[in-house]
Design a protein around this motif. Structure first.
Motif, short mmCIF file in Angstrom:
data_model
loop_
_atom_site.label_atom_id
_atom_site.label_comp_id
_atom_site.label_asym_id
_atom_site.label_seq_id
_atom_site.Cartn_x
_atom_site.Cartn_y
_atom_site.Cartn_z
N ILE A 51 0.80 -1.22 0.00
CA ILE A 51 0.00 0.00 0.00
C ILE A 51 0.84 1.28 0.00
O ILE A 51 0.39 2.32 -0.50
CB ILE A 51 -0.97 -0.01 1.21
N GLU A 52 2.06 1.23 0.52
CA GLU A 52 2.89 2.43 0.59
C GLU A 52 3.26 2.95 -0.79
O GLU A 52 3.63 4.13 -0.94
CB GLU A 52 4.16 2.19 1.41
N ARG A 53 3.17 2.11 -1.81
CA ARG A 53 3.48 2.56 -3.17
C ARG A 53 2.46 3.57 -3.68
O ARG A 53 2.68 4.22 -4.70
CB ARG A 53 3.56 1.36 -4.13
N TYR A 54 1.35 3.70 -2.97
CA TYR A 54 0.31 4.64 -3.38
C TYR A 54 0.37 5.95 -2.60
O TYR A 54 -0.56 6.75 -2.65
CB TYR A 54 -1.07 3.98 -3.22
N ASN A 55 1.50 6.17 -1.93
CA ASN A 55 1.65 7.38 -1.13
C ASN A 55 1.46 8.67 -1.94
O ASN A 55 0.79 9.60 -1.47
CB ASN A 55 3.02 7.39 -0.44
N PRO A 56 2.01 8.79 -3.16
CA PRO A 56 1.80 10.04 -3.92
C PRO A 56 0.33 10.35 -4.18
O PRO A 56 -0.12 11.48 -3.96
CB PRO A 56 2.57 9.79 -5.23
N LEU A 57 -0.44 9.35 -4.63
CA LEU A 57 -1.86 9.56 -4.87
C LEU A 57 -2.59 9.86 -3.57
O LEU A 57 -3.40 10.79 -3.49
CB LEU A 57 -2.48 8.32 -5.53
N ASP A 182 9.44 -4.64 -17.31
CA ASP A 182 9.39 -3.51 -18.24
C ASP A 182 7.96 -3.20 -18.68
O ASP A 182 7.68 -2.10 -19.17
CB ASP A 182 10.25 -3.80 -19.48
N HIS A 183 7.06 -4.14 -18.50
CA HIS A 183 5.67 -3.92 -18.86
C HIS A 183 4.93 -3.05 -17.84
O HIS A 183 3.79 -2.65 -18.08
CB HIS A 183 4.93 -5.25 -19.02
N LEU A 184 5.57 -2.78 -16.71
CA LEU A 184 4.93 -1.99 -15.67
C LEU A 184 4.78 -0.53 -16.06
O LEU A 184 3.73 0.09 -15.85
CB LEU A 184 5.71 -2.09 -14.36
N SER A 185 5.85 0.05 -16.62
CA SER A 185 5.86 1.49 -16.86
C SER A 185 6.88 1.83 -17.93
O SER A 185 7.87 1.11 -18.12
CB SER A 185 6.21 2.23 -15.55
N ARG A 186 6.67 2.98 -18.59
CA ARG A 186 7.65 3.49 -19.54
C ARG A 186 8.77 4.24 -18.84
O ARG A 186 9.76 4.62 -19.47
CB ARG A 186 6.97 4.43 -20.54
N ASP A 187 8.63 4.44 -17.54
CA ASP A 187 9.64 5.16 -16.76
C ASP A 187 10.62 4.15 -16.15
O ASP A 187 10.27 3.41 -15.23
CB ASP A 187 8.96 5.96 -15.65
N GLU A 270 0.99 0.19 -14.97
CA GLU A 270 0.87 1.06 -13.79
C GLU A 270 0.70 2.51 -14.25
O GLU A 270 1.66 3.28 -14.34
CB GLU A 270 2.08 0.91 -12.88
N ILE A 271 -0.53 2.87 -14.51
CA ILE A 271 -0.80 4.20 -15.07
C ILE A 271 -0.46 5.32 -14.09
O ILE A 271 -0.22 6.46 -14.51
CB ILE A 271 -2.27 4.33 -15.53
N LEU A 272 -0.39 5.01 -12.80
CA LEU A 272 0.00 6.02 -11.81
C LEU A 272 1.50 6.17 -11.70
O LEU A 272 1.99 7.10 -11.05
CB LEU A 272 -0.58 5.65 -10.44
N ASN A 273 2.25 5.27 -12.33
CA ASN A 273 3.71 5.31 -12.25
C ASN A 273 4.37 5.47 -13.62
O ASN A 273 5.52 5.09 -13.81
CB ASN A 273 4.23 4.04 -11.56
N GLU A 274 3.63 6.03 -14.55
CA GLU A 274 4.23 6.39 -15.83
C GLU A 274 5.07 7.66 -15.64
O GLU A 274 5.04 8.26 -14.55
CB GLU A 274 3.11 6.63 -16.85
N PRO A 275 5.84 8.09 -16.64
CA PRO A 275 6.56 9.36 -16.50
C PRO A 275 5.63 10.46 -16.01
O PRO A 275 4.44 10.49 -16.35
CB PRO A 275 7.07 9.63 -17.91
N LYS A 276 6.15 11.36 -15.18
CA LYS A 276 5.31 12.27 -14.41
C LYS A 276 4.30 13.05 -15.24
O LYS A 276 3.15 13.22 -14.83
CB LYS A 276 6.18 13.25 -13.62
N GLU A 277 4.69 13.51 -16.42
CA GLU A 277 3.75 14.29 -17.21
C GLU A 277 2.53 13.47 -17.63
O GLU A 277 1.46 14.02 -17.91
CB GLU A 277 4.43 14.89 -18.45
N TYR A 278 2.70 12.14 -17.66
CA TYR A 278 1.59 11.25 -18.01
C TYR A 278 0.81 10.80 -16.77
O TYR A 278 -0.43 10.77 -16.79
CB TYR A 278 2.11 10.03 -18.78
N SER A 279 1.53 10.45 -15.71
CA SER A 279 0.82 10.03 -14.49
C SER A 279 0.03 11.18 -13.89
O SER A 279 -1.03 10.97 -13.29
CB SER A 279 1.81 9.48 -13.46
N ASP A 280 0.51 12.42 -14.07
CA ASP A 280 -0.23 13.58 -13.57
C ASP A 280 -1.61 13.69 -14.22
O ASP A 280 -2.57 14.14 -13.58
CB ASP A 280 0.56 14.87 -13.82
N VAL A 281 -1.70 13.28 -15.47
CA VAL A 281 -2.99 13.31 -16.17
C VAL A 281 -3.97 12.39 -15.46
O VAL A 281 -5.15 12.73 -15.24
CB VAL A 281 -2.82 12.89 -17.65
N VAL A 282 -3.51 11.20 -15.08
CA VAL A 282 -4.35 10.23 -14.40
C VAL A 282 -4.79 10.75 -13.04
O VAL A 282 -5.97 10.67 -12.67
CB VAL A 282 -3.62 8.88 -14.25
#
Length: 295
Positions: A51-57, A182-187, A270-282
């Protein structure tokens, strides 16, 4: 036959936990807003993570006046239990609902009429779907990020399913599948952080857990037309781990009057952990959807 990895919980003294129906200590935490909460949102994480991985959201939502609560599933993160194993997928649903009712009972200062929401990612999306179906009226809305809904026919052929069923009976802790990180994120930094996180289980999926997940997917697919609650359904178009077609099927079959499907072009799992400009959209989409239903 491998020896099961068992966690004693190793929960710090100042952390919070509850004891589930099987006697395991389940770690959970809250992100508390500065003032009286306008809403409550329960977080449900995916398989092998915590659950701590969701700290930013969660921190962003707490800044918006939303009390956020989430637990490590049994066998995950700081919770007790054999690592990433279960006897029935519904153990996750049971523990989640126990937490929801516990928080509602322990928060006399929270107005009883404020909305309660549920957010689930990947496996946690499947848990959220079943929890919301089992408890109609408990949540004012459900947010789903790349939820597991259908079986990938390329990864789960009839032969492989039969093999998993036999293996789950004889060698429940045997690993029968691995994850391409690598399938998790583009970052690449997010991928590296996932691999190096000591609370993330990176050794692959086990036979008994895989069978439990297959059974849960069958139940979810059979109950899609029973979905009537408001939802925000989000999926990356380049998700190679959980089929976006499952989200599209859910959206087509659900009977909800208030329903939104967002497919994010080229996003991975992991749409919440894509590069910041993309995850910010989510994150902005999540905040906007919640704000419209809180105010």
């Amino acid at each position: 036959m491998e020896t099961p990895e068992v966690s004693s919980g190793s929960v710090p003294r100042d952390s919070t936990h509850f004891t589930n129906a099987d006697g395991h200590k389940i770690y959970y935490r809250r992100w508390v807003p500065q003032h009286a909460p306008r809403a409550v949102l329960f977080l449900c994480h995916g398989v092998a993570e915590h659950i701590e991985r969701y700290n930013p959201l969660a921190s962003t939502l707490a800044d918006k006046g939303i009390l956020v609560v989430g637990n490590d599933h049994v066998g995950h993160g700081k919770s007790e239990g054999i690592r990433v194993d279960c006897r029935n997928f519904r153990e996750y649903v049971r523990d989640l609902l126990q937490l929801v009712h516990m928080v509602k009972d322990e928060q006399p200062n929270i107005q009883s009429d404020i909305p309660h929401f549920l957010f689930g990612h990947s496996m946690g999306g499947g848990v959220a779907i079943l929890a919301a179906l089992d408890s109609p009226g408990l949540f004012s809305g459900v947010l789903l990020s790349a939820p597991i809904v259908i079986i990938n026919p390329e990864q789960a052929t009839s032969f492989k399913i039969c093999l998993v069923r036999a293996t789950a009976l004889l060698f429940p802790q045997l690993h029968v599948g691995s994850l391409n990180f690598d399938h998790l994120s583009r970052d690449p930094e997010q991928v590296k952080a996932y691999i190096n996180d000591p609370l993330v289980y990176t050794r692959g999926m086990k036979a008994r857990w895989s069978l439990c997940a297959l059974n849960a997917l069958q139940e979810i697919e059979e109950r899609l037309r029973d979905i009537t609650w408001p939802y925000l359904l989000m999926h990356g178009s380049d998700d190679q781990l959980v089929l976006k077609e499952g989200s599209e099927m859910l959206h087509e079959k659900s009977q909800s009057e208030d329903k939104t499907l967002k497919i994010y072009p080229d996003y991975r799992h992991e749409i919440l952990n894509e590069p910041k400009e993309y995850s910010d959209v989510v994150v902005n989409d999540i905040v906007s959807w919640l704000e419209e239903r809180i105010s």
